[in-house]
Design a protein around this motif. Sequence first.
Motif, short mmCIF file in Angstrom:
data_model
loop_
_atom_site.label_atom_id
_atom_site.label_comp_id
_atom_site.label_asym_id
_atom_site.label_seq_id
_atom_site.Cartn_x
_atom_site.Cartn_y
_atom_site.Cartn_z
N HIS A 1 -9.48 12.74 -3.81
CA HIS A 1 -10.05 11.71 -4.68
C HIS A 1 -11.24 11.02 -4.02
O HIS A 1 -12.16 10.58 -4.71
CB HIS A 1 -8.98 10.70 -5.09
CG HIS A 1 -9.47 9.64 -6.02
ND1 HIS A 1 -10.01 9.93 -7.26
CD2 HIS A 1 -9.52 8.29 -5.89
CE1 HIS A 1 -10.37 8.80 -7.86
NE2 HIS A 1 -10.08 7.79 -7.05
N LYS B 1 -11.25 3.54 -8.93
CA LYS B 1 -12.08 4.36 -9.82
C LYS B 1 -13.52 4.48 -9.39
O LYS B 1 -14.27 5.26 -9.96
CB LYS B 1 -12.00 3.80 -11.23
CG LYS B 1 -10.62 3.87 -11.81
CD LYS B 1 -10.56 3.30 -13.19
CE LYS B 1 -9.15 3.47 -13.70
NZ LYS B 1 -8.72 2.49 -14.61
N VAL C 1 -5.68 6.53 -9.48
CA VAL C 1 -5.76 5.90 -10.80
C VAL C 1 -6.34 4.49 -10.68
O VAL C 1 -7.14 4.06 -11.52
CB VAL C 1 -4.36 5.85 -11.45
CG1 VAL C 1 -4.39 5.07 -12.76
CG2 VAL C 1 -3.81 7.25 -11.66
N ILE C 2 -5.97 3.79 -9.63
CA ILE C 2 -6.38 2.41 -9.44
C ILE C 2 -7.82 2.31 -8.92
O ILE C 2 -8.60 1.48 -9.39
CB ILE C 2 -5.43 1.70 -8.44
CG1 ILE C 2 -4.01 1.67 -8.99
CG2 ILE C 2 -5.92 0.30 -8.12
CD1 ILE C 2 -2.96 1.27 -7.96
N CYS D 1 0.82 -1.22 0.00
CA CYS D 1 0.00 0.00 0.00
C CYS D 1 0.85 1.26 0.00
O CYS D 1 0.54 2.23 -0.70
CB CYS D 1 -0.95 0.00 1.19
SG CYS D 1 -2.32 -1.15 0.97
N ILE E 1 2.18 1.85 -3.50
CA ILE E 1 1.24 2.24 -4.57
C ILE E 1 0.27 3.35 -4.17
O ILE E 1 -0.55 3.75 -4.98
CB ILE E 1 0.44 1.02 -5.08
CG1 ILE E 1 -0.46 0.44 -3.99
CG2 ILE E 1 1.35 -0.03 -5.68
CD1 ILE E 1 -1.44 -0.60 -4.48
N LYS E 2 0.39 3.87 -2.94
CA LYS E 2 -0.61 4.83 -2.48
C LYS E 2 -0.72 6.07 -3.35
O LYS E 2 -1.80 6.62 -3.52
CB LYS E 2 -0.41 5.20 -1.02
CG LYS E 2 0.73 6.12 -0.72
CD LYS E 2 0.78 6.40 0.77
CE LYS E 2 1.88 7.38 1.09
NZ LYS E 2 1.95 7.64 2.51
N SER E 3 0.35 6.50 -3.97
CA SER E 3 0.26 7.67 -4.85
C SER E 3 -0.52 7.34 -6.13
O SER E 3 -0.97 8.23 -6.83
CB SER E 3 1.65 8.19 -5.20
OG SER E 3 2.36 7.23 -5.96
N HIS E 4 -0.72 6.04 -6.38
CA HIS E 4 -1.47 5.61 -7.57
C HIS E 4 -2.92 5.26 -7.25
O HIS E 4 -3.67 4.89 -8.16
CB HIS E 4 -0.78 4.40 -8.21
CG HIS E 4 0.61 4.69 -8.67
ND1 HIS E 4 0.89 5.45 -9.78
CD2 HIS E 4 1.81 4.35 -8.11
CE1 HIS E 4 2.21 5.55 -9.91
NE2 HIS E 4 2.78 4.90 -8.91
N PHE E 5 -3.32 5.35 -5.98
CA PHE E 5 -4.70 5.02 -5.62
C PHE E 5 -5.73 5.76 -6.48
O PHE E 5 -6.70 5.15 -6.92
CB PHE E 5 -4.97 5.27 -4.14
CG PHE E 5 -4.47 4.19 -3.22
CD1 PHE E 5 -4.23 2.90 -3.65
CD2 PHE E 5 -4.25 4.46 -1.88
CE1 PHE E 5 -3.77 1.91 -2.79
CE2 PHE E 5 -3.80 3.49 -1.01
CZ PHE E 5 -3.56 2.21 -1.47
#
Length: 108
Positions: A54, A27, A24-25, A15, A18-22
């Motif tokens: 977000h 939706k 994008v992931i 986590c 990848i948290k900066s990509h949440f």
Amino acid sequence: MLLQSLPNEKITIVCKAIKSHFPVIIKSSVDLVFLLHNLNPYQCHEACLSMGEHLKTLIRSANDFRNLLLNLNTDKCREVYQAMKEYLPTIIKSGSDISNILEYLNNE
């Protein structure tokens, strides 16, 4: 989901990575439920905080928030509430909204 098969320490590592990509992931609110369901309460709180603004695109109404809480245990509900409490006044529009949310926050 990959997270289900990992121990808590490894979930935390994944986590954080990848948290900066949440945004994008994750939706939809359904995606959010799937993520939070696999996390411990602390990780739920951290995931919600890391999504920041977000979350407002995922949880647009008290009903969305209620549906999220409906799928989480009491400890996770508490942590998600703590992460989102500043945002709640913008989505609660009626007494019914308050009642529906409190039903899951008070469900111990």
